[in-house]
Design an enzyme around this catalytic site. Structure first.
Site, PDB file in Angstrom:
ATOM      1  N   ASP A   1       0.832  -1.200   0.000  1.00  0.00           N
ATOM      2  CA  ASP A   1       0.000   0.000   0.000  1.00  0.00           C
ATOM      3  C   ASP A   1       0.873   1.258   0.000  1.00  0.00           C
ATOM      4  O   ASP A   1       0.575   2.239  -0.682  1.00  0.00           O
ATOM      5  CB  ASP A   1      -0.928   0.018   1.219  1.00  0.00           C
ATOM      6  CG  ASP A   1      -1.832  -1.197   1.269  1.00  0.00           C
ATOM      7  OD1 ASP A   1      -2.265  -1.662   0.200  1.00  0.00           O
ATOM      8  OD2 ASP A   1      -2.096  -1.698   2.384  1.00  0.00           O
TER       9      ASP A   1
ATOM     10  N   HIS B   1      -5.568  -3.307   5.367  1.00  0.00           N
ATOM     11  CA  HIS B   1      -4.951  -3.730   4.104  1.00  0.00           C
ATOM     12  C   HIS B   1      -5.999  -4.292   3.151  1.00  0.00           C
ATOM     13  O   HIS B   1      -5.804  -5.323   2.517  1.00  0.00           O
ATOM     14  CB  HIS B   1      -3.873  -4.784   4.395  1.00  0.00           C
ATOM     15  CG  HIS B   1      -3.093  -5.216   3.181  1.00  0.00           C
ATOM     16  ND1 HIS B   1      -2.421  -4.339   2.364  1.00  0.00           N
ATOM     17  CD2 HIS B   1      -2.891  -6.457   2.638  1.00  0.00           C
ATOM     18  CE1 HIS B   1      -1.832  -5.011   1.390  1.00  0.00           C
ATOM     19  NE2 HIS B   1      -2.110  -6.295   1.533  1.00  0.00           N
TER      20      HIS B   1
END
Length: 349
Positions: free
Chosen positions: A185, A212
């Site tokens: 990310d 996530h």
């Protein structure tokens, strides 16, 4: 041309891992001073596991590289073992060899499980991957209870709580040693921000907090450096693209796979940070999904300082924009549900 290409590869590795990585240095990895460190990759024959094995073989901080999967691992091990870097590589396959793969490991990286397919959310992966994670973590508790565990298997929002519950039941849980790898990310946020802000990507830093998956991924572009004068619309679009980065790759591969190469890169970056922390390198900071008091939720991704025992310090979230404050509140119910789902599975309820 081959010489120029090798120099380019080694230059990139030096920038990535922060270690000497010239062609000459490669020949001397085995003689470099430093602690002996064993890294085990569980799921090493898979789409993430194979490129991750390659990248960890290139890391001079690794002295022993242990590759495990249910099948096919000896071939992967033989392949990467021919690379002239420091670490000795051993492949293990089948459950009867899992203990050998884990014994003495300083870091265990878990990319094991099935990948996402078109139309599949990370939550759809739960029933298959949760069982795999539970089994592997039971073995970790038995054979290398003091290892740092880097969880890549999705859905990370749930698999990290599953691992924690397994370790608690086995009496080996140490919240400082369990990490959900959310580095992809961060990698995506840096890449997308650099493109929009037109700044060199290697100079960019963007913290990513929350979880996530989907809206639980919250890049803090208000804290991004170098600073850029981006509009609110730009920030919203960058946030959305970061959150949907996995889906972007799944759709681009048209049912033939998910984000494997970029995930392997991100996993290698985070493992390298853990190795540096274990070796006493100061001020090693990465974002990770860990047991946390950053919010009212038991697990949360934020900036973490890494040290000789894993988590050395949980860093504060810092100032948030109004958009980020609202996004933070919006993500909490989904993240809370994912955490509770993982705990419930681990408890057998």
């Amino acid at each position: 041309m081959r010489t120029r290409m090798l120099k380019s590869v080694h230059s990139a590795l030096r920038k990535t891992f922060g270690h000497a990585a010239s062609p000459v240095a490669c020949r001397s990895y085995a003689s470099q001073s430093g602690p002996e460190r064993k890294v085990a990759i569980l799921g090493a024959a898979g789409g993430i596991g194979q490129p991750l094995a390659l990248l960890m073989k290139l890391n001079p901080l690794v002295s022993r590289l242990s590759l495990y999967d249910i099948a096919g691992t000896p071939g992967v091990a033989a392949d990467v073992s021919h690379i002239n870097t420091r670490s000795e590589v051993t492949g293990y396959d089948g459950e009867d060899q899992l203990g050998q793969a884990l014994e003495g490991a300083d870091i265990v990286i878990i990319p094991a499980g099935v990948p996402r397919k078109p139309g599949m959310t990370r939550d759809d992966l739960f029933n298959i991957n949760a069982g795999i994670v539970k089994s592997l973590c039971t073995a970790i508790a038995k054979y290398c209870p003091n290892a740092l565990v880097n969880m890549i298997s999705n859905p990370v929002n749930s698999t990290v709580p599953i691992a924690a519950e397994v370790f608690k039941k086995q009496g080996t849980y140490d919240e400082k040693r369990l990490f959900g790898v959310t580095t992809l990310d961060v990698v995506r946020a840096k890449t997308f921000y650099a493109g929009k802000a037109k700044v060199p990507v290697e100079e960019v830093n963007v913290p990513v907090v929350g979880g996530h998956a989907g809206i639980t991924i919250l890049p803090l572009f208000s804290q991004a450096t170098p600073k850029a004068n981006l509009s609110d619309e730009d920030i919203m679009a960058l946030t959305k693209r970061t959150q949907d980065g996995g889906t972007e790759v799944v759709e681009a591969k048209a049912g033939k796979g998910s984000a494997t190469l970029s995930m392997a890169y991100a996993g290698a970056i985070f493992a390298d940070a853990c190795l540096k922390g274990l070796n006493g390198v100061p001020d090693v900071v990465e974002c990770s999904y860990v047991q946390s008091n950053a919010s009212e939720l038991p697990f949360f991704a934020s900036k973490v300082k890494l040290g000789k025992n894993g988590v050395e310090e949980l860093l504060e979230l810092g100032p948030l924009s109004d958009f980020e404050k609202q996004a933070l509140e919006n993500l909490k119910p989904e993240l809370k549900a994912s955490i509770e789902k993982g705990i419930k599975f681990a408890s057998g309820a």
